[in-house]
Design an enzyme around this catalytic site. Sequence first.
Site, PDB file in Angstrom:
ATOM      1  N   ASP A  77      44.378  33.641  30.275  1.00 50.14           N
ATOM      2  CA  ASP A  77      45.718  33.045  31.687  1.00 50.14           C
ATOM      3  C   ASP A  77      45.760  31.808  29.944  1.00 50.14           C
ATOM      4  O   ASP A  77      45.424  30.857  29.938  1.00 50.14           O
ATOM      5  CB  ASP A  77      44.648  32.530  31.826  1.00 50.14           C
ATOM      6  CG  ASP A  77      43.407  33.537  33.088  1.00 50.14           C
ATOM      7  OD1 ASP A  77      44.307  35.196  32.939  1.00 50.14           O
ATOM      8  OD2 ASP A  77      42.147  33.136  33.157  1.00 50.14           O
TER       9      ASP A  77
ATOM     10  N   ASP B 277      39.793  37.367  44.878  1.00 44.65           N
ATOM     11  CA  ASP B 277      38.925  36.768  44.238  1.00 44.65           C
ATOM     12  C   ASP B 277      38.894  35.626  45.377  1.00 44.65           C
ATOM     13  O   ASP B 277      38.505  35.217  46.697  1.00 44.65           O
ATOM     14  CB  ASP B 277      40.212  35.333  43.957  1.00 44.65           C
ATOM     15  CG  ASP B 277      41.283  35.598  42.506  1.00 44.65           C
ATOM     16  OD1 ASP B 277      40.974  36.820  42.362  1.00 44.65           O
ATOM     17  OD2 ASP B 277      41.788  34.548  42.616  1.00 44.65           O
TER      18      ASP B 277
END
Length: 241
Positions: free
Chosen positions: A129, A8
């Site tokens: 998500d 990330d």
Amino acid sequence: MIFFPAIDICEGLCVRLEKGDFNKKTIFNKNPLDQAIFFEDHGCEWLHVVDLDGAKEGESENRIFVEEIASKTSLKVQFGGGLRSIEKIKKALDSGVERIVLGTQALNNIEFLEEATDLFPNKIAVGIDARNGKVSTNGWTKDSNISADEFALLAASKGACAIIFTDIDKDGVMSGPNISSTIEIAKKALIPVIASGGISTIEDVIEIKKNEKYGISGMICGRAIYDKKINVVDALKATRL
């Protein structure tokens, strides 16, 4: 089954967030390429990369790091975060990215998802998500009223090649994955589903592998690797059995 180590990127750094909270950020490597090379050297074939700034704001300078990873390693890069135009998708694929993950824009503009899957067949996955069963967008900063199951079915019907399902409440807190919800989505969507969020031990890896028959085709692991709770080589062996 594919084991995807995760990178990330936030402000050019390799980080992990806790439950998607940008205020709870841990820096693990100042050089994303070095981290990618580490995974390559340990036998990984795929890499999951998220541009956190792009996911949150829609624009970001982090793409240069993704392009560098794609061009300077042999890793197949699965990349998402702020790819909200056909032009950005094309540029990423042209730079060597193997698969694109769409999230916010796919939910907000289903015609865009359909156009992307038509133009780039077998290259467009959808990231779902979820917080409390509902889809979150914009780098997990906004919640919708659409259920994860509903969106998975819609994404599959519009040509998505895979679903990446993340339980936000499990992500970055090392509490174990939400395998039951991942299985339910895989059963309904009938396209490959990649588990994400909460994978914290080699036992979790083995347990997900056991459910491959239900349509779980891979898993994404981040913090547990960086905290040395999961050994990459061991995880690769478990998923390749």
